[in-house]
Write a protein that holds these residues in place. Structure first.
Motif, PDB file in Angstrom:
ATOM      1  N   ILE A 387     -14.443-116.361 -85.867  1.00  0.00           N
ATOM      2  CA  ILE A 387     -14.172-116.925 -84.543  1.00  0.00           C
ATOM      3  C   ILE A 387     -13.510-115.876 -83.655  1.00  0.00           C
ATOM      4  O   ILE A 387     -13.814-115.763 -82.461  1.00  0.00           O
ATOM      5  CB  ILE A 387     -13.300-118.191 -84.677  1.00  0.00           C
ATOM      6  CG1 ILE A 387     -14.134-119.318 -85.321  1.00  0.00           C
ATOM      7  CG2 ILE A 387     -12.755-118.632 -83.328  1.00  0.00           C
ATOM      8  CD1 ILE A 387     -13.378-120.594 -85.560  1.00  0.00           C
ATOM      9  N   VAL A 388     -12.614-115.075 -84.241  1.00  0.00           N
ATOM     10  CA  VAL A 388     -11.995-113.989 -83.466  1.00  0.00           C
ATOM     11  C   VAL A 388     -13.066-112.995 -83.020  1.00  0.00           C
ATOM     12  O   VAL A 388     -13.092-112.563 -81.862  1.00  0.00           O
ATOM     13  CB  VAL A 388     -10.915-113.271 -84.300  1.00  0.00           C
ATOM     14  CG1 VAL A 388     -10.348-112.084 -83.520  1.00  0.00           C
ATOM     15  CG2 VAL A 388      -9.798-114.231 -84.681  1.00  0.00           C
ATOM     16  N   ARG A 389     -13.952-112.631 -83.924  1.00  0.00           N
ATOM     17  CA  ARG A 389     -15.011-111.684 -83.575  1.00  0.00           C
ATOM     18  C   ARG A 389     -15.967-112.265 -82.537  1.00  0.00           C
ATOM     19  O   ARG A 389     -16.559-111.529 -81.747  1.00  0.00           O
ATOM     20  CB  ARG A 389     -15.775-111.284 -84.835  1.00  0.00           C
ATOM     21  CG  ARG A 389     -14.923-110.462 -85.810  1.00  0.00           C
ATOM     22  CD  ARG A 389     -15.615-110.246 -87.131  1.00  0.00           C
ATOM     23  NE  ARG A 389     -14.760-109.516 -88.068  1.00  0.00           N
ATOM     24  CZ  ARG A 389     -15.099-109.236 -89.323  1.00  0.00           C
ATOM     25  NH1 ARG A 389     -16.288-109.611 -89.787  1.00  0.00           N
ATOM     26  NH2 ARG A 389     -14.259-108.580 -90.097  1.00  0.00           N
ATOM     27  N   ALA A 390     -16.102-113.592 -82.538  1.00  0.00           N
ATOM     28  CA  ALA A 390     -16.952-114.230 -81.527  1.00  0.00           C
ATOM     29  C   ALA A 390     -16.313-114.151 -80.146  1.00  0.00           C
ATOM     30  O   ALA A 390     -17.012-114.055 -79.135  1.00  0.00           O
ATOM     31  CB  ALA A 390     -17.215-115.686 -81.903  1.00  0.00           C
ATOM     32  N   GLY A 391     -14.945-114.189 -80.108  1.00  0.00           N
ATOM     33  CA  GLY A 391     -14.284-114.052 -78.813  1.00  0.00           C
ATOM     34  C   GLY A 391     -13.124-114.993 -78.565  1.00  0.00           C
ATOM     35  O   GLY A 391     -12.681-115.136 -77.426  1.00  0.00           O
ATOM     36  N   VAL A 392     -12.596-115.633 -79.637  1.00  0.00           N
ATOM     37  CA  VAL A 392     -11.475-116.566 -79.483  1.00  0.00           C
ATOM     38  C   VAL A 392     -10.341-116.115 -80.400  1.00  0.00           C
ATOM     39  O   VAL A 392     -10.493-116.091 -81.628  1.00  0.00           O
ATOM     40  CB  VAL A 392     -11.886-118.011 -79.840  1.00  0.00           C
ATOM     41  CG1 VAL A 392     -10.700-118.958 -79.646  1.00  0.00           C
ATOM     42  CG2 VAL A 392     -13.071-118.457 -79.003  1.00  0.00           C
ATOM     43  N   ALA A 393      -9.190-115.763 -79.826  1.00  0.00           N
ATOM     44  CA  ALA A 393      -8.046-115.295 -80.608  1.00  0.00           C
ATOM     45  C   ALA A 393      -6.830-116.156 -80.301  1.00  0.00           C
ATOM     46  O   ALA A 393      -6.720-116.718 -79.206  1.00  0.00           O
ATOM     47  CB  ALA A 393      -7.750-113.828 -80.304  1.00  0.00           C
ATOM     48  N   ARG A 394      -5.905-116.221 -81.261  1.00  0.00           N
ATOM     49  CA  ARG A 394      -4.727-117.084 -81.070  1.00  0.00           C
ATOM     50  C   ARG A 394      -3.469-116.398 -81.588  1.00  0.00           C
ATOM     51  O   ARG A 394      -3.519-115.477 -82.412  1.00  0.00           O
ATOM     52  CB  ARG A 394      -4.937-118.422 -81.772  1.00  0.00           C
ATOM     53  CG  ARG A 394      -5.218-118.404 -83.271  1.00  0.00           C
ATOM     54  CD  ARG A 394      -3.977-118.389 -84.165  1.00  0.00           C
ATOM     55  NE  ARG A 394      -3.053-119.444 -83.911  1.00  0.00           N
ATOM     56  CZ  ARG A 394      -3.112-120.643 -84.483  1.00  0.00           C
ATOM     57  NH1 ARG A 394      -4.057-120.900 -85.367  1.00  0.00           N
ATOM     58  NH2 ARG A 394      -2.213-121.559 -84.200  1.00  0.00           N
ATOM     59  N   SER A 395      -2.338-116.858 -81.085  1.00  0.00           N
ATOM     60  CA  SER A 395      -1.039-116.424 -81.590  1.00  0.00           C
ATOM     61  C   SER A 395      -0.409-117.584 -82.348  1.00  0.00           C
ATOM     62  O   SER A 395      -0.975-118.686 -82.400  1.00  0.00           O
ATOM     63  CB  SER A 395      -0.137-115.968 -80.446  1.00  0.00           C
ATOM     64  OG  SER A 395       0.265-117.077 -79.664  1.00  0.00           O
ATOM     65  N   PHE A 396       0.776-117.345 -82.896  1.00  0.00           N
ATOM     66  CA  PHE A 396       1.470-118.369 -83.667  1.00  0.00           C
ATOM     67  C   PHE A 396       2.860-118.590 -83.080  1.00  0.00           C
ATOM     68  O   PHE A 396       3.468-117.676 -82.512  1.00  0.00           O
ATOM     69  CB  PHE A 396       1.587-117.957 -85.132  1.00  0.00           C
ATOM     70  CG  PHE A 396       0.262-117.786 -85.825  1.00  0.00           C
ATOM     71  CD1 PHE A 396      -0.354-118.845 -86.462  1.00  0.00           C
ATOM     72  CD2 PHE A 396      -0.380-116.556 -85.824  1.00  0.00           C
ATOM     73  CE1 PHE A 396      -1.578-118.690 -87.096  1.00  0.00           C
ATOM     74  CE2 PHE A 396      -1.600-116.384 -86.449  1.00  0.00           C
ATOM     75  CZ  PHE A 396      -2.205-117.464 -87.088  1.00  0.00           C
ATOM     76  N   GLN A 397       3.363-119.772 -83.289  1.00  0.00           N
ATOM     77  CA  GLN A 397       4.681-120.108 -82.765  1.00  0.00           C
ATOM     78  C   GLN A 397       5.764-119.205 -83.356  1.00  0.00           C
ATOM     79  O   GLN A 397       6.715-118.832 -82.678  1.00  0.00           O
ATOM     80  CB  GLN A 397       4.980-121.579 -83.069  1.00  0.00           C
ATOM     81  CG  GLN A 397       6.262-122.094 -82.449  1.00  0.00           C
ATOM     82  CD  GLN A 397       6.448-123.581 -82.711  1.00  0.00           C
ATOM     83  OE1 GLN A 397       5.501-124.287 -83.052  1.00  0.00           O
ATOM     84  NE2 GLN A 397       7.665-124.053 -82.568  1.00  0.00           N
TER      85      GLN A 397
END
Length: 562
Positions: A387-397
């Protein structure tokens, strides 16, 4: 002199074992306890292939290394789902099984008698049948194994290993394939241990199960810890000390009746004293940044942004998302649409399902029902790194930075499509990797410059201030090249002056076409940054609108804004 040469040969063999074990424990953070089993595979492979099949050198060595590497790769598969004490138990079970098989399969392994008469190593017809003749071959093998481990650990793949060691979920969240990494490092670690096993069999002309018990794995672990985890030179130093020190103590004159026990006490006291004075090992972990080309400052071109999408174009969409944990409904029928150039806020009371929604959108949790699409393509069920390679990245609390790595390394490891992330390319495309490293170093410094952290580039993440850590989280996500950023409370705990410095950075990302979604409890952040806000409660969106619309809603005000 023969005795001294014998000790040096054993230093070489255990040096290889310590290096191989350090790959797992020190660099990858995989606390596996089956290294002696891999050692045994290499030794028995050489003994069986030479005695029973008559295979010459180096065929026995190559087959043994390949077979042991394959077994190591198989061991890595359960390691993708288990870690810590569970991984210790699984690998200990392998260790026990290997020794039990070696002891009881008499027709193949010789049972308790072992396999005797293993042919000495012959090179160009020259028999290496004594310590003096064998030592150059042992040194050469140690040098080759050290070079292989050095190439791995000082490459982008090695950086990724260290990131995985620091935090597996954070490594996945920047696009690293943990299964591939674990399989690769287990295979290389096992293969190198097999080299030591083959040398052992050729040198002693004998292989027996008593040489590969759990005490051998503990012995290797002591070498790694004493020398310093995450440091290959430390592995060599630890191996040399633990092999040579007991031999030196034999020359300490003590009364016969207490000599053996006294030697053990002295040996133990010395080791405790060393580790007490140097808990990080004699040679602590060193940054791999010193191997990179030096670059002064950031490029004048700044951060390279992809061509912005038209503002308002749908990028990430979740439809009818459901997730339960037993009898608890975390997310129920949640719909969300994120658009390019827009900053979306998720607010709601604790336990409303906000972080669970992020976990569903990024693959860290599987859906019970619903679908997720990115730019019109279904990404439901993809792994987090895909999913990150597709273009969606996230952070964590809780940030989950790679604390033992520098700010620059935290950013460099997140850069996508690095040739050096692939193990075979590390060895077969070194020049391309070297060129890329120079380019990636510039890219990473530009990202740090974008968030105002250039002056902290060579500072380890654990030494940054809390505000700087928050900025590094933004930098690391930006480095992934993703189009959609999901921030989980990225600005919590910051004072107003710091917020005023960070707001323009977040807004600039949106102005460059990025899609941003923020979970936040600070309503000042929501009012200042967000274009649209979702109010979540009990796992579904109770209201959607602009910040002012939601804050002026009397029903929501009584539940949340009071």
């Amino acid at each position: 002199m023969e005795y001294v040469l014998h000790v040096l040969v054993m230093v070489c063999i255990y040096g290889i074992l310590a290096i191989s074990f350090n790959l797992l424990v020190g660099f990858a953070g995989l606390f596996a306890m089956a290294q002696a089993a891999f050692y045994a595979f290499g030794a028995y492979a050489t003994a069986i292939l030479t005695l029973k099949l008559g295979l010459p050198f180096p065929l026995d060595l190559l087959i043994g290394v390949a077979l042991t590497g394959f077994i190591g790769a198989l061991v890595a598969i359960p390691a993708i789902r288990i870690s810590g004490t569970y991984l210790v138990v699984v690998t200990l079970a392998l260790q026990v099984i290997v020794i039990a098989v070696a002891t009881n399969w008499k027709s193949l392994t010789g049972g308790t008698d072992g396999l005797r008469g293993v042919p000495s190593l012959h090179v160009f017809g020259y028999a290496l049948n004594n310590p003096g003749r064998f030592l150059p071959a042992a040194i050469l093998a140690l040098g080759v194994c050290f070079w292989i481990a050095w190439r791995l650990t000082n490459s982008p793949f090695g950086r990724a290993l260290r990131a995985m060691r620091e935090n597996e979920s954070a490594a996945e969240a920047i696009g690293k394939d943990l299964l591939y990494m674990k399989v690769a490092v287990f295979a290389f670690s096992a293969g190198l241990a097999a080299v030591a096993g083959s040398l052992f069999a050729r040198y002693l002309n004998y292989v027996g199960a008593e040489s590969f018990g759990i005490d051998e794995t503990i012995y290797m672990l002591a070498m790694v810890i004493l020398g310093g985890t995450g440091n290959l030179w430390g592995s060599l130093l630890g191996a040399a000390l633990l092999v040579v020190l007991p031999e030196l103590l034999k020359f300490v004159t003590l009364p016969t009746e207490i000599a053996d026990k006294s030697h053990l006490i002295i040996y133990g006291v010395l080791l405790i004293a060393i580790l007490r004075l140097r808990p990080q090992g004699l040679l602590g972990e060193r940054s791999t940044m010193r191997h990179l080309p030096h670059v002064d400052g950031a490029s004048s071109h700044g951060v390279s942004m992809p061509k912005p999408l038209p503002k308002g174009e749908v990028t990430l969409e979740g439809r009818d998302l459901h997730r339960r944990f037993g009898g608890i409904v975390a997310v129920a029928g949640f719909d969300i649409v994120l658009k390019s150039g827009s900053i979306t806020g998720l607010i709601g009371p604790n336990g409303a399902g906000k972080t669970t929604a992020f976990n569903l959108l990024t693959g860290f949790l599987s859906l019970d029902a619903g679908s997720i699409s990115f730019r019109g393509h279904d990404i439901t069920g993809l792994k987090p790194h895909d999913i990150v390679r597709a273009g969606v990245a996230r952070s964590f609390q809780d940030l989950r930075l790679f604390t033992k790595m520098t700010a620059l390394e935290n950013v460099m490891v997140a850069l996508p499509d690095q040739t050096g992330d692939r193990v075979l390319d590390v060895f077969f495309r070194p020049m391309k990797i070297h060129r890329e490293e120079h380019e990636n170093l510039i890219r990473a410094r530009n990202v740090l410059d974008f968030v105002g952290l250039t002056h902290k580039a060579y500072e380890t993440a654990e030494n940054l201030s809390y505000a700087e850590e928050k900025l590094l989280v933004v930098a690391r996500l930006l480095a992934t090249g993703a189009e959609v950023f999901l921030f989980d409370e990225p600005l919590s705990g910051l004072d107003r002056s710091t917020l005023a410095e960070i707001f323009p950075i977040v807004r600039k990302l949106a102005d460059n076409g990025k899609t941003i979604c923020i979970i936040e409890h600070n309503l000042d952040v929501i009012k200042e940054l967000c274009d649209v806000v979702y109010f979540l409660d009990e796992g579904h969106a109770m209201a959607i609108g602009t910040p002012s619309q939601l804050m002026n809603d009397s029903t929501l005000a009584s539940r949340y804004f009071k």
